[in-house]
Scaffold this active site. Structure first.
Site, mmCIF file in Angstrom:
data_model
loop_
_atom_site.group_PDB
_atom_site.id
_atom_site.type_symbol
_atom_site.label_atom_id
_atom_site.label_comp_id
_atom_site.label_asym_id
_atom_site.label_seq_id
_atom_site.Cartn_x
_atom_site.Cartn_y
_atom_site.Cartn_z
ATOM 1 N N LYS A 1 0.864 -1.181 0.000
ATOM 2 C CA LYS A 1 0.000 0.000 0.000
ATOM 3 C C LYS A 1 0.895 1.224 0.000
ATOM 4 C CE LYS A 1 -4.309 1.179 0.073
ATOM 5 N NZ LYS A 1 -5.358 0.536 -0.698
ATOM 6 N N GLY B 1 -24.587 2.783 0.336
ATOM 7 C CA GLY B 1 -23.579 3.358 -0.555
ATOM 8 C C GLY B 1 -23.869 2.989 -1.993
ATOM 9 N N GLY C 1 -22.273 4.162 -4.737
ATOM 10 C CA GLY C 1 -21.166 4.690 -5.531
ATOM 11 C C GLY C 1 -20.790 3.697 -6.621
ATOM 12 N N VAL D 1 -19.258 0.754 -6.636
ATOM 13 C CA VAL D 1 -19.598 -0.662 -6.417
ATOM 14 C C VAL D 1 -21.088 -0.821 -6.136
ATOM 15 C CG1 VAL D 1 -19.148 -2.720 -5.039
ATOM 16 C CG2 VAL D 1 -17.297 -1.119 -5.487
HETATM 17 P P1 NAD Z 1 -17.495 5.347 -3.928
HETATM 18 O O1 NAD Z 1 -16.787 6.492 -3.306
HETATM 19 O O2 NAD Z 1 -17.694 5.321 -5.398
HETATM 20 O O3 NAD Z 1 -18.965 5.196 -3.272
HETATM 21 C C1 NAD Z 1 -19.217 5.296 -1.916
HETATM 22 C C2 NAD Z 1 -20.665 5.748 -1.758
HETATM 23 O O4 NAD Z 1 -21.014 5.631 -0.398
HETATM 24 C C3 NAD Z 1 -20.913 7.195 -2.174
HETATM 25 O O5 NAD Z 1 -22.024 7.254 -3.050
HETATM 26 C C4 NAD Z 1 -21.216 7.907 -0.834
HETATM 27 O O6 NAD Z 1 -22.145 8.954 -0.966
HETATM 28 C C5 NAD Z 1 -21.798 6.752 -0.025
HETATM 29 N N1 NAD Z 1 -21.706 6.921 1.423
HETATM 30 C C6 NAD Z 1 -20.651 7.341 2.159
HETATM 31 N N2 NAD Z 1 -20.957 7.313 3.465
HETATM 32 C C7 NAD Z 1 -22.228 6.869 3.562
HETATM 33 C C8 NAD Z 1 -23.115 6.620 4.643
HETATM 34 N N3 NAD Z 1 -22.763 6.829 5.903
HETATM 35 N N4 NAD Z 1 -24.350 6.155 4.356
HETATM 36 C C9 NAD Z 1 -24.737 5.937 3.094
HETATM 37 N N5 NAD Z 1 -23.935 6.145 2.027
HETATM 38 C C10 NAD Z 1 -22.711 6.615 2.264
HETATM 39 O O7 NAD Z 1 -16.724 4.041 -3.426
HETATM 40 P P2 NAD Z 1 -16.716 2.601 -4.091
HETATM 41 O O8 NAD Z 1 -15.576 2.507 -5.047
HETATM 42 O O9 NAD Z 1 -18.086 2.254 -4.553
HETATM 43 O O10 NAD Z 1 -16.305 1.689 -2.853
HETATM 44 C C11 NAD Z 1 -17.258 1.416 -1.826
HETATM 45 C C12 NAD Z 1 -16.605 0.594 -0.727
HETATM 46 O O11 NAD Z 1 -16.109 -0.629 -1.263
HETATM 47 C C13 NAD Z 1 -15.393 1.267 -0.066
HETATM 48 O O12 NAD Z 1 -15.347 0.890 1.295
HETATM 49 C C14 NAD Z 1 -14.211 0.668 -0.799
HETATM 50 O O13 NAD Z 1 -13.033 0.691 -0.008
HETATM 51 C C15 NAD Z 1 -14.716 -0.748 -1.016
HETATM 52 N N6 NAD Z 1 -14.073 -1.428 -2.146
HETATM 53 C C16 NAD Z 1 -14.200 -0.913 -3.387
HETATM 54 C C17 NAD Z 1 -13.613 -1.570 -4.468
HETATM 55 C C18 NAD Z 1 -13.756 -1.052 -5.882
HETATM 56 O O14 NAD Z 1 -13.558 -1.819 -6.820
HETATM 57 N N7 NAD Z 1 -14.135 0.203 -6.086
HETATM 58 C C19 NAD Z 1 -12.899 -2.768 -4.251
HETATM 59 C C20 NAD Z 1 -12.815 -3.293 -2.972
HETATM 60 C C21 NAD Z 1 -13.416 -2.612 -1.912
#
Ligand code: NAD
Length: 360
Positions: free
Chosen positions: A84, A183, A185, A187
């Protein structure tokens, strides 16, 4: 051309292969790169760009995240180790091409023992700047690359949910099962779409209420506010936002049969998994169920080049891994997270999934 004034300090940290702190005041670079383990292959991990209040906070975060990457990659047997990096900067105001190029030079000094990808605060465009100084960059926004990992992460979560369904109800079908996604976002939005077509009944939640309403309309879903999310009655809670949603305050309020989602660090402490186990709530360890993205990025390293179909098929295996963890947890009456850790440690010690060919 910026003249670099790079200084590198190596920290000796037990159980970590290499930890370096690099600074270059000429471009405002202050970063830490952690290689936790290369026992199964070169370490891979995203670069987090965040305005940490101290170097110590940044170091703690990087150490924790690098170790978690080792466990995640060991569990899915993809010939990759855990690493990391963090850059101490505000991603909105502190990122410049010269800072990212200087960071790339630091990555390059590690000669491939660390491969950088995207993480919180970094973007595909940032990776292109880093790539100007080093070839050790994964998931670039090019036609030859693996691209956005979130579709694969979401598909891995679907496979994990099917393993939960198989364990709870004896069938992989998610039809008519109520699944609450926190969430929407990268994923969470992909997951909602995939689950809609699988016939699940969705409950959706995001900080952005307007976005949630739009998705609820699209999928005939119920809406729940962030404050009420943890206590919502459903079959499965699928946290896909930030970490810490499962904690001593929320555990007594949970009204679900399982917790299985993409968010990293869903538990506030390791003890939370034991409390979930005591309450009879099936927990899919986060690093086991959310490995689809890293599996997809690793598919870039094959000699024949990236093939989405191979990444998809490898992501399928999350189903088997979770079934194995759930069965062992039941047989030994121990929390699923303990079983997952032991399995990852076994794979590392026995060299299971070790990379035999160099990366391309
Ligand atoms: P992202 O930033 O695209 O989406 C996160 C979403 O969560 C946003 O829409 C935000 O508004 C919402 N959010 C934040 N706090 C919140 C709350 N308290 N209540 C409701 N909604 C809330 O992130 P992402 O890429 O979709 O990743 C989501 C999670 O999955 C993260 O924890 C990330 O570490 C994990 N993750 C992602 C990936 C990937 O491929 N992107 C891979 C492994 C793990």
């Amino acid at each position: 051309m910026v003249k670099l004034m790079l200084t590198i300090e190596t920290l000796e940290i037990p159980d970590y292969e290499k930890v370096i702190v690099a600074k270059d005041p000429s471009v405002m670079l202050h970063c830490i790169i952690v290689v936790h383990s290369t026992k199964l292959g070169p370490s891979l991990g995203g670069v987090r760009i965040f305005p940490y209040s101290s170097e110590n906070d940044a170091l703690e975060d990087a150490l924790r995240l690098a170790k978690a990457m080792t466990y995640k990659t060991a569990l899915c047997k993809i010939g990759i180790g855990g690493g990391k990096s963090v850059i101490i900067a505000d991603p909105k105001t502190g990122k410049t091409p010269s800072l990212l190029q200087a960071f790339g030079k630091v990555v390059d000094l590690l000669k491939g023992s660390y491969i950088v990808a995207e993480d919180v605060g970094s973007t595909p465009q940032d990776l292109l700047f880093i790539r100007e100084s080093t070839p050790y960059v994964a998931a670039l926004p090019t036609n030859y690359s693996s691209g956005d990992p979130s579709r694969f992460t979401a598909w891995g979560v679907v496979r994990g949910l099917q393993a939960v369904a198989m364990t709870l109800w004896g069938s992989t079908s998610l039809k008519g099962r109520s699944i609450a996604i926190q969430g929407l976002g990268h994923v969470g939005s992909n997951l909602a779409e995939m689950l809609f077509w699988q016939g699940a009944d969705l409950i959706l939640c995001d900080l952005d209420a307007e976005r949630t309403t739009r998705f609820c309309h699209e999928y005939s879903a119920k809406q729940v506010s962030p404050a009420e999310y943890a206590a919502v009655e459903c079959d499965i809670l699928a946290p896909c936002a930030l970490g810490g949603i499962i904690n001593p305050q929320t555990i007594p309020k949970l009204r679900c049969l399982a917790v299985a989602g993409a968010a990293n660090n869903q538990l506030s402490t390791p003890d939370d998994a034991i409390q979930l186990h005591k309450r009879g709530i099936l927990y899919a360890p986060d690093y086991a169920i959310n490995a689809g993205g890293v599996i997809n990025a690793t598919a870039e390293f094959e000699k024949t080049g990236y093939k989405a179909i191979e990444a998809r098929d490898q992501t399928h295996l999350i189903f088997e891994t979770l079934l194995q963890i759930f069965a062992k947890s039941k047989a030994e009456d121990r929390a699923t997270s303990i079983i997952a850790d032991k399995l990852a440690e076994h794979n590392i010690a026995a060299g299971i999934g070790k990379r035999s060919l160099p990366i391309f």
